[in-house]
Motif scaffolding. Structure first.
Motif, PDB file in Angstrom:
ATOM      1  N   ALA A  64       0.817  -1.221   0.000  1.00  0.00           N
ATOM      2  CA  ALA A  64       0.000   0.000   0.000  1.00  0.00           C
ATOM      3  C   ALA A  64       0.848   1.267   0.000  1.00  0.00           C
ATOM      4  CB  ALA A  64      -0.934  -0.007   1.201  1.00  0.00           C
ATOM      5  N   GLN A  65       2.131   1.130   0.124  1.00  0.00           N
ATOM      6  CA  GLN A  65       3.008   2.303   0.060  1.00  0.00           C
ATOM      7  C   GLN A  65       3.389   2.665  -1.369  1.00  0.00           C
ATOM      8  OE1 GLN A  65       6.336   1.868   2.725  1.00  0.00           O
ATOM      9  NE2 GLN A  65       5.029   1.218   4.397  1.00  0.00           N
ATOM     10  N   ASP A  66       3.059   1.806  -2.322  1.00  0.00           N
ATOM     11  CA  ASP A  66       3.389   2.063  -3.726  1.00  0.00           C
ATOM     12  C   ASP A  66       2.310   2.927  -4.372  1.00  0.00           C
ATOM     13  OD1 ASP A  66       5.854   0.741  -3.920  1.00  0.00           O
ATOM     14  OD2 ASP A  66       4.841  -1.196  -4.082  1.00  0.00           O
ATOM     15  N   ILE A  67       2.316   4.196  -4.013  1.00  0.00           N
ATOM     16  CA  ILE A  67       1.324   5.114  -4.573  1.00  0.00           C
ATOM     17  C   ILE A  67       1.887   5.765  -5.840  1.00  0.00           C
ATOM     18  CG2 ILE A  67       0.204   5.545  -2.372  1.00  0.00           C
ATOM     19  CD1 ILE A  67       1.727   8.190  -2.230  1.00  0.00           C
ATOM     20  N   ASP A  68       0.980   6.252  -6.660  1.00  0.00           N
ATOM     21  CA  ASP A  68       1.353   6.950  -7.889  1.00  0.00           C
ATOM     22  C   ASP A  68       1.741   8.379  -7.508  1.00  0.00           C
ATOM     23  OD1 ASP A  68       1.572   8.167 -10.348  1.00  0.00           O
ATOM     24  OD2 ASP A  68      -0.274   7.292 -11.146  1.00  0.00           O
ATOM     25  N   LEU A  69       3.041   8.612  -7.383  1.00  0.00           N
ATOM     26  CA  LEU A  69       3.529   9.925  -6.933  1.00  0.00           C
ATOM     27  C   LEU A  69       3.225  11.033  -7.929  1.00  0.00           C
ATOM     28  CD1 LEU A  69       6.950   8.946  -5.316  1.00  0.00           C
ATOM     29  CD2 LEU A  69       4.818   9.558  -4.170  1.00  0.00           C
ATOM     30  N   ALA A  70       3.275  10.744  -9.212  1.00  0.00           N
ATOM     31  CA  ALA A  70       2.993  11.776 -10.217  1.00  0.00           C
ATOM     32  C   ALA A  70       1.559  12.274 -10.068  1.00  0.00           C
ATOM     33  CB  ALA A  70       3.218  11.205 -11.619  1.00  0.00           C
ATOM     34  N   ARG A  71       0.646  11.376  -9.864  1.00  0.00           N
ATOM     35  CA  ARG A  71      -0.763  11.767  -9.704  1.00  0.00           C
ATOM     36  C   ARG A  71      -0.980  12.515  -8.380  1.00  0.00           C
ATOM     37  NH1 ARG A  71      -5.717   8.086 -11.015  1.00  0.00           N
ATOM     38  NH2 ARG A  71      -7.277   9.659 -10.637  1.00  0.00           N
ATOM     39  N   LEU A  72      -0.280  12.073  -7.338  1.00  0.00           N
ATOM     40  CA  LEU A  72      -0.385  12.759  -6.059  1.00  0.00           C
ATOM     41  C   LEU A  72       0.095  14.199  -6.180  1.00  0.00           C
ATOM     42  CD1 LEU A  72      -0.953  12.619  -2.985  1.00  0.00           C
ATOM     43  CD2 LEU A  72       1.421  11.898  -2.700  1.00  0.00           C
ATOM     44  N   ARG A  73       1.184  14.392  -6.916  1.00  0.00           N
ATOM     45  CA  ARG A  73       1.757  15.741  -7.055  1.00  0.00           C
ATOM     46  C   ARG A  73       0.924  16.633  -7.970  1.00  0.00           C
ATOM     47  NH1 ARG A  73       7.513  12.983  -7.403  1.00  0.00           N
ATOM     48  NH2 ARG A  73       7.990  12.970  -5.189  1.00  0.00           N
ATOM     49  N   THR A  74       0.288  16.063  -8.974  1.00  0.00           N
ATOM     50  CA  THR A  74      -0.471  16.901  -9.904  1.00  0.00           C
ATOM     51  C   THR A  74      -1.849  17.285  -9.368  1.00  0.00           C
ATOM     52  OG1 THR A  74      -1.255  14.943 -11.095  1.00  0.00           O
ATOM     53  CG2 THR A  74       0.679  16.071 -11.987  1.00  0.00           C
ATOM     54  N   ASP A  75      -2.614  16.318  -8.884  1.00  0.00           N
ATOM     55  CA  ASP A  75      -3.966  16.678  -8.446  1.00  0.00           C
ATOM     56  C   ASP A  75      -4.270  16.286  -6.994  1.00  0.00           C
ATOM     57  OD1 ASP A  75      -4.319  13.948  -8.641  1.00  0.00           O
ATOM     58  OD2 ASP A  75      -5.742  14.028 -10.293  1.00  0.00           O
ATOM     59  N   GLY A  76      -3.283  15.767  -6.271  1.00  0.00           N
ATOM     60  CA  GLY A  76      -3.470  15.445  -4.862  1.00  0.00           C
ATOM     61  C   GLY A  76      -4.236  14.163  -4.597  1.00  0.00           C
ATOM     62  N   THR A  77      -4.464  13.359  -5.633  1.00  0.00           N
ATOM     63  CA  THR A  77      -5.213  12.120  -5.474  1.00  0.00           C
ATOM     64  C   THR A  77      -4.261  10.995  -5.066  1.00  0.00           C
ATOM     65  OG1 THR A  77      -6.694  12.828  -7.234  1.00  0.00           O
ATOM     66  CG2 THR A  77      -6.796  10.519  -6.601  1.00  0.00           C
ATOM     67  N   GLY A 134      -3.984 -16.438   7.100  1.00  0.00           N
ATOM     68  CA  GLY A 134      -4.011 -15.047   7.521  1.00  0.00           C
ATOM     69  C   GLY A 134      -4.379 -14.197   6.324  1.00  0.00           C
ATOM     70  N   GLN A 135      -5.215 -13.190   6.528  1.00  0.00           N
ATOM     71  CA  GLN A 135      -5.607 -12.318   5.428  1.00  0.00           C
ATOM     72  C   GLN A 135      -5.701 -10.897   5.932  1.00  0.00           C
ATOM     73  OE1 GLN A 135      -8.902 -13.612   3.084  1.00  0.00           O
ATOM     74  NE2 GLN A 135      -9.142 -11.648   2.067  1.00  0.00           N
ATOM     75  N   ALA A 136      -5.242  -9.960   5.090  1.00  0.00           N
ATOM     76  CA  ALA A 136      -5.278  -8.553   5.475  1.00  0.00           C
ATOM     77  C   ALA A 136      -5.432  -7.684   4.235  1.00  0.00           C
ATOM     78  CB  ALA A 136      -4.013  -8.171   6.226  1.00  0.00           C
ATOM     79  N   THR A 137      -6.035  -6.530   4.440  1.00  0.00           N
ATOM     80  CA  THR A 137      -6.193  -5.544   3.375  1.00  0.00           C
ATOM     81  C   THR A 137      -5.701  -4.210   3.898  1.00  0.00           C
ATOM     82  OG1 THR A 137      -8.107  -6.709   2.486  1.00  0.00           O
ATOM     83  CG2 THR A 137      -7.858  -4.401   1.855  1.00  0.00           C
ATOM     84  N   ALA A 138      -4.910  -3.525   3.081  1.00  0.00           N
ATOM     85  CA  ALA A 138      -4.426  -2.191   3.429  1.00  0.00           C
ATOM     86  C   ALA A 138      -4.867  -1.217   2.346  1.00  0.00           C
ATOM     87  CB  ALA A 138      -2.909  -2.188   3.567  1.00  0.00           C
ATOM     88  N   HIS A 139      -5.257  -0.035   2.771  1.00  0.00           N
ATOM     89  CA  HIS A 139      -5.727   1.006   1.847  1.00  0.00           C
ATOM     90  C   HIS A 139      -4.695   2.114   1.772  1.00  0.00           C
ATOM     91  CE1 HIS A 139      -9.804  -0.698   1.842  1.00  0.00           C
ATOM     92  NE2 HIS A 139      -9.545  -0.972   3.116  1.00  0.00           N
ATOM     93  N   ALA A 140      -4.561   2.657   0.592  1.00  0.00           N
ATOM     94  CA  ALA A 140      -3.707   3.842   0.440  1.00  0.00           C
ATOM     95  C   ALA A 140      -4.457   5.024   1.030  1.00  0.00           C
ATOM     96  CB  ALA A 140      -3.398   4.081  -1.022  1.00  0.00           C
TER      97      ALA A 140
END
Length: 145
Positions: A64-77, A134-140
């Motif tokens: 869940a740490q692999d976020i799209d940095l370009a999209r975060l920087r352009t529109d904050g999503t 074991g099962q887990a879900t993580a959200h960005a």
């Protein structure tokens, strides 16, 4: 007094009961061993289950740490890169020596870990393995400083 009318002696009565205590003792010992096996092997399975759950949670968080940095920087999503997030979670599991699967979407990473515990005492009653999951879900998520 004829032999047929004699009263049985104590030694004769004891001989008639030979083996009764042995059968009882064997039955009780077998039951005690089965309960001990259940305690020991179920304890080991519980420990492995907790470990599998922890590995699933850690792998999901790593992915869940692999976020799209370009999209975060352009529109904050905050959006994940699903392929990279799945790869990171799977690599984490491999590094831990765990067996499992990872799936990722734009919003979350789900990891399922499976394992097998080989029993020690329960093999005496025919149970050779116990399976753990074991099962887990993580959200960005976006955090504010």
């Amino acid at each position: 007094m004829t032999r047929a009318h004699r009263r049985p002696t104590r030694a004769h009565r004891l001989r008639r009961d030979e083996g009764t205590v042995t059968a009882f003792t064997v039955t009780v010992l077998f039951a005690l061993l089965a309960v001990t096996g259940l305690v020991v092997d179920a304890g080991r399975a519980l420990t492995a289950d907790v470990q599998a759950q922890g590995q699933a949670e850690d792998a999901a968080r790593a992915g869940a740490q692999d976020i799209d940095l370009a999209r975060l920087r352009t529109d904050g999503t905050v959006v994940l890169q699903p392929a990279q997030a799945q790869h990171t979670a799977t690599a984490y599991l491999a590094g831990e020596g765990a067996t499992g699967t990872a799936t990722a979407t734009n919003e979350q990473v789900t990891v399922a870990v499976t394992g097998t515990v080989h029993t020690t005492l329960l093999t005496l009653v025919g149970v050779t393995t116990l399976h753990v999951h074991g099962q887990a879900t993580a959200h960005a998520a976006r955090t504010t400083p």
